[in-house]
Enzyme design. Structure first.
Site, PDB file in Angstrom:
ATOM      1  CD  GLU A 225      21.165  10.097 -25.279  1.00 15.26           C
ATOM      2  OE1 GLU A 225      21.969   9.165 -25.276  1.00 15.26           O
ATOM      3  OE2 GLU A 225      20.278  10.218 -26.137  1.00 15.26           O
TER       4      GLU A 225
ATOM      5  CB  CYS B  66      12.048  12.710 -25.576  1.00 11.69           C
ATOM      6  SG  CYS B  66      12.368  10.942 -25.391  1.00 11.69           S
TER       7      CYS B  66
ATOM      8  CB  CYS C 171      17.432   0.256 -20.099  1.00 14.11           C
ATOM      9  SG  CYS C 171      15.779  -0.470 -20.087  1.00 14.11           S
TER      10      CYS C 171
ATOM     11  CB  CYS D 188      14.725  -3.959 -26.324  1.00 11.42           C
ATOM     12  SG  CYS D 188      13.328  -3.932 -25.187  1.00 11.42           S
TER      13      CYS D 188
ATOM     14  CB  CYS E 196      16.858  -0.520 -27.241  1.00 16.90           C
ATOM     15  SG  CYS E 196      16.824   1.000 -26.284  1.00 16.90           S
TER      16      CYS E 196
ATOM     17  N   GLY F  75      15.812   4.215 -20.362  1.00 16.52           N
ATOM     18  CA  GLY F  75      15.235   3.578 -19.172  1.00 16.52           C
ATOM     19  C   GLY F  75      13.809   3.112 -19.359  1.00 16.52           C
ATOM     20  CD  GLU F  76       9.550  -0.016 -18.850  1.00  9.91           C
ATOM     21  OE1 GLU F  76       9.718  -0.028 -20.070  1.00  9.91           O
ATOM     22  OE2 GLU F  76       8.461   0.296 -18.329  1.00  9.91           O
TER      23      GLU F  76
ATOM     24  CB  SER G  92       7.045   4.870 -23.952  1.00 11.32           C
ATOM     25  OG  SER G  92       7.302   3.773 -24.790  1.00 11.32           O
TER      26      SER G  92
ATOM     27  CG  ASN H 100      16.331   5.908 -34.971  1.00 10.08           C
ATOM     28  OD1 ASN H 100      16.483   6.578 -35.977  1.00 10.08           O
ATOM     29  ND2 ASN H 100      15.511   6.240 -33.990  1.00 10.08           N
TER      30      ASN H 100
ATOM     31  CB  CYS I 124      16.871   7.837 -26.456  1.00 12.05           C
ATOM     32  SG  CYS I 124      16.259   9.476 -26.216  1.00 12.05           S
TER      33      CYS I 124
HETATM   34  N1  SAH Z   1      11.525   1.558 -21.936  1.00  9.81           N
HETATM   35  C1  SAH Z   1      10.416   2.239 -22.523  1.00  9.81           C
HETATM   36  C2  SAH Z   1      10.685   3.636 -23.013  1.00  9.81           C
HETATM   37  C3  SAH Z   1      11.987   3.939 -23.688  1.00  9.81           C
HETATM   38  S1  SAH Z   1      12.246   3.569 -25.387  1.00  9.81           S
HETATM   39  C4  SAH Z   1       9.836   1.396 -23.627  1.00  9.81           C
HETATM   40  O1  SAH Z   1      10.347   0.329 -23.899  1.00  9.81           O
HETATM   41  O2  SAH Z   1       8.819   1.780 -24.176  1.00  9.81           O
HETATM   42  C5  SAH Z   1      11.143   4.526 -26.348  1.00  9.81           C
HETATM   43  C6  SAH Z   1      10.745   3.817 -27.623  1.00  9.81           C
HETATM   44  O3  SAH Z   1      11.831   3.734 -28.576  1.00  9.81           O
HETATM   45  C7  SAH Z   1      10.312   2.387 -27.368  1.00  9.81           C
HETATM   46  O4  SAH Z   1       9.179   2.085 -28.121  1.00  9.81           O
HETATM   47  C8  SAH Z   1      11.514   1.606 -27.863  1.00  9.81           C
HETATM   48  O5  SAH Z   1      11.166   0.290 -28.141  1.00  9.81           O
HETATM   49  C9  SAH Z   1      11.912   2.421 -29.069  1.00  9.81           C
HETATM   50  N2  SAH Z   1      13.247   2.164 -29.603  1.00  9.81           N
HETATM   51  C10 SAH Z   1      14.353   1.784 -28.937  1.00  9.81           C
HETATM   52  N3  SAH Z   1      15.384   1.616 -29.792  1.00  9.81           N
HETATM   53  C11 SAH Z   1      14.924   1.898 -31.016  1.00  9.81           C
HETATM   54  C12 SAH Z   1      15.510   1.897 -32.321  1.00  9.81           C
HETATM   55  N4  SAH Z   1      16.784   1.575 -32.524  1.00  9.81           N
HETATM   56  N5  SAH Z   1      14.721   2.267 -33.360  1.00  9.81           N
HETATM   57  C13 SAH Z   1      13.428   2.599 -33.170  1.00  9.81           C
HETATM   58  N6  SAH Z   1      12.824   2.627 -31.972  1.00  9.81           N
HETATM   59  C14 SAH Z   1      13.551   2.256 -30.904  1.00  9.81           C
END
Ligand code: SAH
Length: 345
Positions: A93, A106, A113, A117, A120, A160-161, A192, A291, A332
């Site tokens: 995406e 973005c 990933c 988390c 996510c 992804g990270e 990020s 989200n 995402c």
């Molecule tokens: N892996 C990296 C970048 C990808 S996620 C990281 O962890 O930063 C980009 C951002 O979206 C991160 O801050 C992540 O924690 C956040 N994110 C993921 N799922 C989310 C959700 N359901 N609602 C709000 N933010 C979210």
């Protein structure tokens, strides 16, 4: 079939080296580089190359073309979400957001990933594979080409990270920054991370002028380890130490992302602890309304404004992230899951 040569992940001098092996003059490297970064889909479009060379390149190399698998345009704010099909049929995406300060894309750095988390959508099926530099770059190039909108900013905040795919991401940065390519300045790029401490230190040494965003999401180990497994090995104190070292080495302030989750990380005590941590580390907090991910039990907090005020009263700079494209599959990872029916199991 032998694997094709990944020309789009190469720097101009690497392309030169490859071409000299074919007995081609050096200046062809820049021609090819420019065509690739403009988003051609085939070597045949490189009209200033001799036909025989175009044919040879088409046989031996790939341009990492991305096909639009799905495209959604938000009626609310013009946000565009792309699901791209890669050459191996995996999908990633990319989101284009239209801000006053410019169009921001973005991009994803991995397919799936490994970080786990809890809130996510990208991590639910685990890591499928890491993207190549060309696959990250192609998201920017083809998003600009397909949308017709000039892109001025990039955030590495998709699936992804990025620091788990360190070398590819760094090569991507070098390529997208190149004056003969997209020429996007480092100060217009944010990366990020969920907080891979050793990689933050490694990145600091490179002294890039990009903005580092750290996904913090909780100021105490108990909560952070619960929602972010990566914290179990590192801990909040170590993460903040790495952030301080990053600031001292690069002079760049860090942006802390904090997704507000109902009853998990939104208490007054947590706001106070966060403020305490930040007193010694210049940076600002970006509060993100969570989200709602269908597969997750975690719900959005209703205390965003109160949390913000409490931090601000303690001298912390806080912004609240605007929700863009909320009518087109929000955060995402969700579009990939929906389209591939990964969310039905
Ligand atoms: N892996 C990296 C970048 C990808 S996620 C990281 O962890 O930063 C980009 C951002 O979206 C991160 O801050 C992540 O924690 C956040 N994110 C993921 N799922 C989310 C959700 N359901 N609602 C709000 N933010 C979210």
């Amino acid at each position: 079939m032998a694997e094709k040569i990944d020309l789009k992940s190469m720097t101009p001098s690497e392309i030169e080296g490859y071409l000299s092996g074919l007995g081609q003059p050096k200046f062809r490297a820049k021609q090819i580089f420019v065509w690739m970064h403009r988003g051609v889909m085939s070597f045949d479009e490189m009209t200033n190359l001799p036909k025989a060379l175009r044919e040879q390149l088409a046989r031996d190399c790939t341009l990492t073309p991305l096909q639009v698998e799905r495209k959604q345009v938000s009626k609310l704010d013009g946000t565009i979400k792309y699901l791209w099909r890669l050459e191996d049929d995996n999908c990633v995406e990319t989101v284009l957001m239209r801000y006053q300060h410019g169009n921001t894309v973005c991009v994803s750095s991995e397919i799936g990933c490994a970080m786990g988390c809890a809130f996510c959508a990208s991590t639910i099926g685990g890591l499928v594979r890491r993207l190549t530099p060309a696959e990250i770059l192609s998201q920017v190039i083809y998003t600009q080409k397909d949308s017709g909108l000039p892109i001025s900013n990039i955030v590495l905040m998709g699936i992804g990270e990025p620091l788990d795919n360190f070398d590819a991401v760094l090569r991507f940065l070098e390529l997208v920054n190149h004056p003969d390519g997209m020429n996007i300045g480092m100060r217009h790029i944010s990366l990020s991370t969920c907080g891979l401490v050793e990689k933050i230190d490694k990145l600091a040494q490179l002294q890039l002028q990009l903005t580092l965003s750290v996904s913090l999401h909780a100021p105490d180990d108990e909560t952070r380890s619960r929602i972010m497994p990566v914290n179990r090995a590192v801990g909040v104190e170590n993460l903040f130490s790495a952030c301080r070292r990053y600031f001292e080495t690069t002079g760049r302030r860090i942006s802390y992302e904090y997704a507000m989750i109902d009853g998990v990380n939104d208490s007054d005590a947590q706001a106070d602890l966060l403020a305490q941590h930040l007193k010694g580390t210049p940076g600002h907090v970006n509060l993100i309304p969570l989200n709602d991910v269908r597969e997750s039990k975690l719900k959005p907090s209703r205390r965003v404004a109160a949390f913000q005020r409490r931090l601000e009263r303690q001298g912390i700079t806080v912004t609240v992230r605007r929700r863009l494209g909320s009518d087109i599959d929000a955060s995402c990872g969700q579009l990939r899951r929906k389209t591939l029916h990964l969310d039905e199991s």
